[in-house]
Scaffold this motif. Structure first.
Motif, mmCIF file in Angstrom:
data_model
loop_
_atom_site.group_PDB
_atom_site.id
_atom_site.type_symbol
_atom_site.label_atom_id
_atom_site.label_comp_id
_atom_site.label_asym_id
_atom_site.label_seq_id
_atom_site.Cartn_x
_atom_site.Cartn_y
_atom_site.Cartn_z
ATOM 1 N N LEU A 1 11.753 -99.235 -43.440
ATOM 2 C CA LEU A 1 11.673 -100.637 -43.108
ATOM 3 C C LEU A 1 12.028 -101.523 -44.260
ATOM 4 O O LEU A 1 12.912 -102.360 -44.103
ATOM 5 C CB LEU A 1 10.279 -101.027 -42.813
ATOM 6 C CG LEU A 1 9.488 -100.290 -41.507
ATOM 7 C CD1 LEU A 1 8.179 -100.958 -41.304
ATOM 8 C CD2 LEU A 1 10.604 -100.643 -40.365
ATOM 9 N N LEU A 2 11.447 -100.945 -45.475
ATOM 10 C CA LEU A 2 11.618 -101.867 -46.690
ATOM 11 C C LEU A 2 13.115 -101.763 -47.395
ATOM 12 O O LEU A 2 13.669 -102.616 -47.982
ATOM 13 C CB LEU A 2 10.773 -101.508 -47.802
ATOM 14 C CG LEU A 2 9.210 -102.078 -47.708
ATOM 15 C CD1 LEU A 2 8.240 -101.352 -48.442
ATOM 16 C CD2 LEU A 2 9.163 -103.363 -47.900
ATOM 17 N N SER A 3 13.865 -100.674 -47.361
ATOM 18 C CA SER A 3 15.129 -100.414 -47.418
ATOM 19 C C SER A 3 16.123 -100.317 -46.450
ATOM 20 O O SER A 3 17.127 -100.088 -46.717
ATOM 21 C CB SER A 3 15.332 -98.831 -48.131
ATOM 22 O OG SER A 3 14.796 -98.019 -47.175
ATOM 23 N N HIS A 4 15.759 -100.998 -45.317
ATOM 24 C CA HIS A 4 16.545 -101.503 -44.490
ATOM 25 C C HIS A 4 17.404 -99.929 -43.738
ATOM 26 O O HIS A 4 18.675 -100.099 -43.509
ATOM 27 C CB HIS A 4 17.599 -102.132 -44.558
ATOM 28 C CG HIS A 4 16.709 -103.720 -44.821
ATOM 29 N ND1 HIS A 4 17.016 -104.630 -43.844
ATOM 30 C CD2 HIS A 4 16.854 -104.455 -45.946
ATOM 31 C CE1 HIS A 4 16.228 -105.426 -44.396
ATOM 32 N NE2 HIS A 4 16.210 -105.390 -45.609
ATOM 33 N N SER A 5 16.652 -98.851 -43.576
ATOM 34 C CA SER A 5 17.123 -97.859 -43.237
ATOM 35 C C SER A 5 16.488 -97.072 -42.048
ATOM 36 O O SER A 5 16.404 -95.824 -41.781
ATOM 37 C CB SER A 5 17.204 -96.504 -44.545
ATOM 38 O OG SER A 5 15.835 -96.357 -44.946
ATOM 39 N N SER A 6 15.677 -97.952 -41.487
ATOM 40 C CA SER A 6 14.679 -97.379 -40.245
ATOM 41 C C SER A 6 15.625 -97.229 -39.094
ATOM 42 O O SER A 6 15.131 -96.440 -38.205
ATOM 43 C CB SER A 6 13.652 -98.531 -39.811
ATOM 44 O OG SER A 6 14.218 -99.628 -39.304
ATOM 45 N N GLY A 7 16.775 -97.669 -39.007
ATOM 46 C CA GLY A 7 17.677 -97.817 -37.753
ATOM 47 C C GLY A 7 17.369 -98.685 -36.695
ATOM 48 O O GLY A 7 17.949 -98.858 -35.745
ATOM 49 N N LEU A 8 16.578 -99.690 -37.082
ATOM 50 C CA LEU A 8 16.336 -101.109 -36.287
ATOM 51 C C LEU A 8 17.378 -101.788 -36.448
ATOM 52 O O LEU A 8 17.879 -102.118 -37.616
ATOM 53 C CB LEU A 8 14.924 -101.454 -36.604
ATOM 54 C CG LEU A 8 13.608 -100.857 -36.155
ATOM 55 C CD1 LEU A 8 12.243 -101.696 -36.933
ATOM 56 C CD2 LEU A 8 13.508 -101.308 -34.685
ATOM 57 N N PRO A 9 17.710 -102.757 -35.272
ATOM 58 C CA PRO A 9 18.917 -103.666 -35.567
ATOM 59 C C PRO A 9 18.621 -104.715 -36.279
ATOM 60 O O PRO A 9 17.295 -105.151 -36.593
ATOM 61 C CB PRO A 9 19.144 -103.949 -34.211
ATOM 62 C CG PRO A 9 17.807 -103.944 -33.507
ATOM 63 C CD PRO A 9 17.093 -102.774 -34.080
ATOM 64 N N VAL A 10 19.528 -105.672 -36.624
ATOM 65 C CA VAL A 10 19.486 -106.890 -37.345
ATOM 66 C C VAL A 10 18.419 -107.716 -36.618
ATOM 67 O O VAL A 10 17.531 -108.379 -37.011
ATOM 68 C CB VAL A 10 20.632 -107.425 -37.940
ATOM 69 C CG1 VAL A 10 21.605 -107.745 -36.813
ATOM 70 C CG2 VAL A 10 20.418 -108.678 -38.757
ATOM 71 N N LEU B 1 9.102 -91.102 -36.808
ATOM 72 C CA LEU B 1 9.716 -90.834 -38.168
ATOM 73 C C LEU B 1 9.769 -92.122 -38.920
ATOM 74 O O LEU B 1 9.909 -91.737 -40.174
ATOM 75 C CB LEU B 1 11.091 -90.022 -37.770
ATOM 76 C CG LEU B 1 11.249 -89.098 -36.943
ATOM 77 C CD1 LEU B 1 12.909 -88.560 -36.671
ATOM 78 C CD2 LEU B 1 10.425 -87.771 -37.521
ATOM 79 N N ILE B 2 9.676 -93.173 -38.628
ATOM 80 C CA ILE B 2 9.783 -94.382 -39.214
ATOM 81 C C ILE B 2 8.708 -94.453 -40.095
ATOM 82 O O ILE B 2 7.538 -94.449 -39.892
ATOM 83 C CB ILE B 2 10.275 -95.555 -38.673
ATOM 84 C CG1 ILE B 2 11.238 -95.374 -37.673
ATOM 85 C CG2 ILE B 2 10.202 -96.752 -39.166
ATOM 86 C CD1 ILE B 2 11.370 -96.513 -36.615
#
Length: 391
Positions: A147-156, A141-142
């Motif tokens: 990724l560019l808006s920091h809304s992918s759900g990936l951690p920092v 779904l990513i």
């Protein structure tokens, strides 16, 4: 011979004289004399024990002021100057985003094509990203937009999660500032194009924008004039010399070079009108109390007044002087900040080699451009520091 000597002196001294007569315009229209600003910043750097600082200010879409303070090498009393190469830390992220958007304009990528479609193998087959194979349906779904808006759900940072890179939120639902997400963007660019990120960066950004003292990886030419970094107690951290590209934070640069990048964005050059619109359009509202650390999961309404959000590659907020875009750069001992107000043509680029910068960033921004809108509390600058590194 005497005329030649006089000419050399004039060439050296006239720029200094000119800078002394410059008036720097604050956001509210009031002016501060460059000579007074220079004096006040020198005192602040000294009293706050900031090792070194590079500052470039833009007024009316032109560089109006650029100066350096403190030392690049305290032990050997070597002064930092405008050409000293500094570690950009997360100021790398907007450049990586810009590079990707250049490739979008060239029809290489799309904002909303799922990222797995740009990979040559299933995600579980890549050692660095194999954990994302634990939930393949969510991974599919990513999109690059996420990724560019920091809304992918990936951690920092994976180090904060047992060195694993599993999703901490469903893709597209929540803002979580993520180094891992931007680093994945860089990996995806390299995987799909077959080219190194540093080479693409030179072609799409550093070369065209005349960023001659900037690169994604350490260059031998930087050895002539680079900065060490220092902790709060004055102990030496050293210098960052990244040998491989990381889209989230491997770049070295100068404030003047980075100003070329900011001016390009403020003048809306280098990208199509459609892509610029997407870049500076709020993609996701930011409701967290802090951008990093334990409070990233707590919500607040205290930033509603400035409509804090994230675009593509940049944080966004609104002010009495129009919409602004910003980004921080936080390494182990290097701390940086950039904010731009495109409507009135004002921006500031601040690079420091000191862990003491963030605690004093509010004073510096107020003094230089009269900025009291930047979300420094959300960034953790008013808390006395942040947990973790390289944000």
């Amino acid at each position: 011979m005497k005329k030649l000597a006089t000419l050399v002196v004039l060439i050296w001294i006239l720029p200094l004289m000119a800078q002394k007569n410059i008036k720097i315009k604050h956001l509210d229209g009031k002016n501060i004399d460059a000579k007074i600003l220079q004096l006040r910043l020198s005192r602040l750097v000294d009293s706050a024990k900031i090792a070194g600082l590079q500052i470039t200010i833009i007024n009316h879409h032109k560089v109006i002021y650029s100066s350096s303070f403190g030392y690049k090498d305290i032990e050997n009393k070597k002064k930092l100057n405008d050409s000293t190469v500094m570690y950009a830390a997360s100021l790398t992220k907007p450049v990586s985003a810009y590079i990707f958007m250049r490739l979008i304009d060239k029809k290489v990528f799309s904002f909303d094509q799922p990222i797995y479609k740009y990979l040559k193998k299933p995600i579980g087959a890549y050692a660095k990203w194999k954990d994302l194979g634990d939930d393949p349906e969510s991974f599919k779904l990513i999109t690059p937009r996420m990724l560019l808006s920091h809304s992918s759900g990936l951690p920092v940072l994976r180090q904060l999660y047992g060195n694993k890179v599993n999703l901490i939120s469903p893709p597209g639902e929540k803002f979580y500032y993520s180094n891992e997400g931007i680093n994945f963007l860089g990996f995806m660019i390299e995987e799909f194009t077959g080219k190194k990120l540093e080479d693409i960066a030179r072609e799409e950004a550093f070369g065209p924008l005349k960023m001659r003292q900037t690169d994604m990886i350490w260059q031998s030419k930087f050895e002539n004039n680079f900065s060490n970094a220092y902790f709060k107690d004055g102990k030496k951290y050293g210098s960052e010399r990244r040998e491989s590209s990381r889209a989230a934070g491997s770049m070295s640069t100068t404030a003047k070079d980075y100003a070329n990048f900011i001016l390009n964005l403020m003048k809306r050059k280098g990208l199509s009108k459609k892509v610029y619109y997407e870049m500076l359009r709020p993609q996701i509202v930011v409701k967290s109390k802090r951008g990093f650390g334990p409070l990233k999961d707590s919500t607040t309404s205290e930033n509603d007044a400035i409509r804090l959000s994230w675009g593509l590659g940049w944080g966004l907020f609104e002010s009495a002087f129009g919409k602004a875009f910003f980004h921080t750069g936080h390494g182990d001992a290097n701390q940086n900040y950039v904010v731009a107000f495109p409507k009135i043509g004002t921006a500031i680029i601040i690079l420091s080699n000191s862990e003491n910068f963030e605690n004093n960033s509010a004073r510096i921004l107020k003094l230089c451009i009269g900025d009291s809108y930047s979300p420094l509390k959300w960034l953790g600058h008013l808390d006395g520091g942040r947990n973790g590194s390289n944000y």
